[in-house]
Design a protein around this motif. Structure first.
Motif, PDB file in Angstrom:
ATOM      1  N   LEU A 428      15.339   4.515 -19.141  1.00 30.21           N
ATOM      2  CA  LEU A 428      14.364   4.114 -17.694  1.00 30.21           C
ATOM      3  C   LEU A 428      15.419   4.378 -16.563  1.00 30.21           C
ATOM      4  N   ASP A 429      14.507   5.398 -15.642  1.00 27.09           N
ATOM      5  CA  ASP A 429      14.865   5.966 -14.126  1.00 27.09           C
ATOM      6  C   ASP A 429      15.216   4.396 -13.590  1.00 27.09           C
ATOM      7  N   ASN A 430      14.262   3.333 -13.392  1.00 27.84           N
ATOM      8  CA  ASN A 430      13.518   2.116 -11.824  1.00 27.84           C
ATOM      9  C   ASN A 430      13.409   1.464 -13.072  1.00 27.84           C
ATOM     10  N   LEU A 431      13.103   0.340 -12.577  1.00 26.33           N
ATOM     11  CA  LEU A 431      12.064  -0.727 -12.329  1.00 26.33           C
ATOM     12  C   LEU A 431      11.638  -1.640 -10.993  1.00 26.33           C
ATOM     13  N   ALA A 432      10.338  -1.769 -11.531  1.00 27.36           N
ATOM     14  CA  ALA A 432       9.364  -2.112  -9.635  1.00 27.36           C
ATOM     15  C   ALA A 432       8.910  -3.609  -9.918  1.00 27.36           C
ATOM     16  N   LEU A 433       9.118  -4.299  -9.374  1.00 21.27           N
ATOM     17  CA  LEU A 433       8.496  -5.566  -9.674  1.00 21.27           C
ATOM     18  C   LEU A 433       7.800  -5.713  -8.777  1.00 21.27           C
ATOM     19  N   ILE A 434       6.949  -6.229  -8.450  1.00 21.92           N
ATOM     20  CA  ILE A 434       5.734  -7.123  -7.618  1.00 21.92           C
ATOM     21  C   ILE A 434       5.377  -8.360  -7.791  1.00 21.92           C
ATOM     22  N   MET A 435       5.226  -9.417  -6.912  1.00 26.31           N
ATOM     23  CA  MET A 435       4.770 -10.928  -7.061  1.00 26.31           C
ATOM     24  C   MET A 435       4.248 -10.819  -6.337  1.00 26.31           C
ATOM     25  N   ILE A 489       8.527   4.496 -11.664  1.00 24.93           N
ATOM     26  CA  ILE A 489       8.433   4.363 -10.226  1.00 24.93           C
ATOM     27  C   ILE A 489       8.537   4.543  -9.200  1.00 24.93           C
ATOM     28  N   ALA A 490       8.418   5.597  -7.842  1.00 27.95           N
ATOM     29  CA  ALA A 490       9.107   5.316  -7.097  1.00 27.95           C
ATOM     30  C   ALA A 490       8.844   4.708  -6.237  1.00 27.95           C
ATOM     31  N   LYS A 491       9.403   3.898  -5.132  1.00 24.69           N
ATOM     32  CA  LYS A 491       9.370   2.608  -4.944  1.00 24.69           C
ATOM     33  C   LYS A 491       7.800   2.900  -3.923  1.00 24.69           C
ATOM     34  N   LYS A 492       7.688   3.931  -2.958  1.00 22.17           N
ATOM     35  CA  LYS A 492       6.828   3.952  -2.474  1.00 22.17           C
ATOM     36  C   LYS A 492       5.402   4.312  -3.413  1.00 22.17           C
ATOM     37  N   LEU A 497       0.373   1.125  -4.301  1.00 21.52           N
ATOM     38  CA  LEU A 497      -0.193   0.567  -5.448  1.00 21.52           C
ATOM     39  C   LEU A 497      -0.567  -0.945  -4.873  1.00 21.52           C
ATOM     40  N   ALA A 498       1.195  -1.672  -4.370  1.00 24.66           N
ATOM     41  CA  ALA A 498       0.414  -3.440  -4.319  1.00 24.66           C
ATOM     42  C   ALA A 498      -0.029  -3.065  -3.021  1.00 24.66           C
ATOM     43  N   LEU A 533       7.557  -7.255  -2.836  1.00 25.41           N
ATOM     44  CA  LEU A 533       7.930  -6.137  -3.852  1.00 25.41           C
ATOM     45  C   LEU A 533      10.106  -6.300  -4.118  1.00 25.41           C
ATOM     46  N   ALA A 534      10.129  -5.617  -5.291  1.00 28.71           N
ATOM     47  CA  ALA A 534      11.854  -5.532  -5.587  1.00 28.71           C
ATOM     48  C   ALA A 534      12.329  -4.590  -6.350  1.00 28.71           C
ATOM     49  N   TYR A 535      13.317  -3.897  -6.209  1.00 27.08           N
ATOM     50  CA  TYR A 535      13.462  -2.135  -6.829  1.00 27.08           C
ATOM     51  C   TYR A 535      14.381  -2.616  -7.337  1.00 27.08           C
ATOM     52  N   ALA A 536      14.442  -2.321  -8.752  1.00 25.79           N
ATOM     53  CA  ALA A 536      15.645  -1.328  -9.331  1.00 25.79           C
ATOM     54  C   ALA A 536      16.233  -0.480  -9.804  1.00 25.79           C
ATOM     55  N   PRO A 537      17.469   0.133  -9.567  1.00 30.69           N
ATOM     56  CA  PRO A 537      19.068  -0.974  -9.977  1.00 30.69           C
ATOM     57  C   PRO A 537      18.500  -0.669  -8.088  1.00 30.69           C
ATOM     58  N   LYS A 538      17.894  -0.215  -7.128  1.00 35.31           N
ATOM     59  CA  LYS A 538      18.816  -0.486  -5.872  1.00 35.31           C
ATOM     60  C   LYS A 538      18.919  -2.331  -5.324  1.00 35.31           C
TER      61      LYS A 538
END
Length: 571
Positions: A428-435, A489-492, A497-498, A533-538
């Motif tokens: 995977l390229d990245n993960l985005a977690l929205i709480m 998904i890109a961070k922006k 989306l959030a 929102l938090a973003y991985a791996p950044k």
């Protein structure tokens, strides 16, 4: 598929050729009857019995007619050989269960066998052959009879080849496995035909009893042996399928495996499976035609409604051997061209949990042995299906929130851990977690009650799930907190989306029902939500860190900043 114009030509040729050929054979090579009409009738009955009782060798029906036709030819001549073969052919084709579309095979095969008999006889007579003679110690006639058999064999093979090539448009070779079988049967039955002819010269019709009856008995024994072997084979396969069914854990894979095995065993044209719902109605769960999975029909059936409804009510199987049998009973859709239909209940613990419907384009496609085997299969399938449903329900209860039907935090944390593993393996390229957290949810419970709060939680979860769709995983993390996991998904885009989700929550009220003084009142409640929102791996290099950072963004960046807003984690 044979063109309709070809069928018309075949019928026209047959109507003209057969009467003319019989007339020609009768006049050029007159038969010798001499008051033995009853003997001719006896041979006709004998040939019909032989034709209707093929020997089963290695699972293939083999019609040992040549030795009988040889005897008839040598005793009565070409004319009666043609007639008796044509009548015996009807018995052979009866085994094929012809319908309206395949009825042309009767004149087509009649033409072929007539031409084979006619030209084989012409060749035999042209070299000085005759019928009704004393064959003993006549080497020359033995040679001519061998020539007759070789001619018969080659012309028969040529006829089949031409039909395949020009009628069915198949690119078949002239020399193939069927020719080897023909040679084999000709060689082993040649002495039997000669023996029957010689014995007939001395003892008359008693020869049929001395030679014909043992041969028919052998055919019957081999047929019964094949039936028992077939039954044992079916039972062995049924046991194997039952064992494999029990290993499937999910409903879909259980149904798909069962249908696949049905096609392998019974060569059906369609399979429909219905299950009994809570209202004792039948609803379709699978529809497969010509081994292609098709969309199911949404209509339900009640007891005694159509074929399946009758089976549901009676708890007994129904078998229909032709369209005429079931067309007045059936209700609703039936695939085109279906003749035989078999409907069988799926029973577990003496209760019908579903109904299986099978169809074939052949008449009388479902023999008794198949019914026995299918009944065993359906019992095993019913058990496997219920076990799969129980497993899925248990799995869902352990993985999903009972109130919102979203994944629970236990499942989500495991899923997030697996996703991080794939991220570290660069799958995977990245993960985005929205709480998400519903703003001032305690005041909603205090003002409208906990039941109303539960209604809002269910509607809130449903709205988020609809907004996300297949683009991510939504879970209830606890209380009024929810999480959304997005991959690649890109961070922006994740922030956009959030923000979109936040607006869609705030823009439309949620509906609750209040029971006040035995009156039901509908109330619209406007709520908002804060999102972090938090973003991985950044932002994080492991799953728990990503959750902590999303939670920090939610409470520090969104809640403390005034609520009803989106905040991203900042180191």
């Amino acid at each position: 598929m044979v063109k309709p114009s070809y069928k018309k030509i075949i019928w026209a040729v047959w109507i003209f050729l057969l009467p003319f050929g019989l007339w020609f054979s009768h006049n050029i090579y007159p038969p010798q009857i001499r008051g033995n009409e009853w003997e001719i009738l006896a041979f006709l009955i004998f040939m019909t019995v032989v034709a209707s009782m093929p020997m089963i060798i290695n699972g293939t029906p083999v019609f040992f007619l040549q030795w009988a036709t040889l005897s008839v030819f040598l005793i009565f001549g070409l004319f009666f050989e043609i007639i008796l073969v044509q009548i015996a052919l009807i018995a052979v084709l009866y085994q094929a269960k012809l319908d309206k579309k395949t009825l042309f095979r009767l004149p087509m095969n009649s033409i072929m066998f007539f031409l084979v008999s006619f030209f084989s006889g012409i060749i035999y007579y042209s070299f000085g052959g005759k019928h009704g003679f004393d064959l003993a110690f006549n080497f020359h006639l033995f040679v001519l009879i061998s020539l007759y058999l070789v001619s018969y064999l080659l012309l028969n093979t040529l006829g089949i080849f031409l039909i395949d090539r020009f009628i069915y448009k198949r690119k078949e070779r002239f020399i193939k496995k069927d020719l080897i079988w023909e040679i084999f049967t000709t060689v082993i039955t040649y002495p039997v035909g000669i023996a029957l002819y010689i014995m007939y010269q001395y003892v008359g019709l008693a020869a049929l009893l001395l030679i014909g009856v043992p041969f028919i008995s052998l055919s019957l024994i081999l047929k019964l042996y094949h039936s028992s072997q077939t039954a044992n084979d079916y039972l062995r396969k049924t046991a194997e399928i039952g064992h494999q069914l029990s290993q499937n854990l999910y409903v879909n894979e259980t149904v798909e495996f069962f249908i696949e095995k049905l096609y392998e065993l019974f060569k059906v044209d369609f399979v429909f499976i219905h299950q009994v719902n809570a209202n004792n109605q039948l609803e379709m769960i699978s529809r497969v035609e010509q081994q292609e999975k098709l969309p199911i029909f949404s209509e339900v059936m009640h007891e005694n409604e159509g074929i399946c409804g009758r089976v549901l009510a009676s708890q007994k199987s129904s078998v229909f051997h032709s369209k005429q049998d079931w067309q007045n009973v059936n209700k609703g859709y039936m695939p085109e061209g279906i003749q035989s239909v078999l409907c069988m209940p799926l029973i577990k613990n003496k209760n019908v949990i579903g109904v299986l419907l099978l169809g074939s384009k052949k008449k009388k496609a479902f023999a008794n042995i198949k019914l026995m085997v299918l009944d065993l299969l359906c019992t095993q399938f019913a058990i496997a299906l219920e076990n799969a449903k129980y497993f899925e329900q248990t799995k869902e209860n352990s993985e999903k929130c009972a109130l919102t039907k979203l994944y629970n935090y236990r499942y989500f944390e495991k899923l997030l851990s697996d996703q991080f593993k794939e991220l570290n393996e660069e799958k995977l390229d990245n993960l985005a977690l929205i709480m998400l957290d519903i703003d001032h949810f305690k005041s909603i419970n205090d003002q409208y009650g906990h039941q109303a709060g539960n209604e809002i939680l269910k509607a809130f979860a449903k709205r988020i799930q609809k907004l996300i769709g297949d683009h991510g995983i939504v879970a209830r993390y606890g209380g009024e907190e929810f999480v959304i996991l997005l991959t690649n998904i890109a961070k922006k885009e994740a922030l956009d989306l959030a923000e979109f989700i936040r607006k869609m929550i705030a823009s439309r009220p949620f509906v609750i029902q209040q029971n006040i003084d035995d009156c039901q009142k509908i109330k619209n409640v406007n709520i908002t939500a804060s999102l972090g929102l938090a973003y991985a791996p950044k932002d994080a290099d492991e799953s728990l860190a990503l959750i902590r950072h999303a939670d920090r963004a939610l409470y520090v960046g969104a809640k403390r900043a005034g609520r009803n807003r989106v905040s991203s984690y900042v180191k």
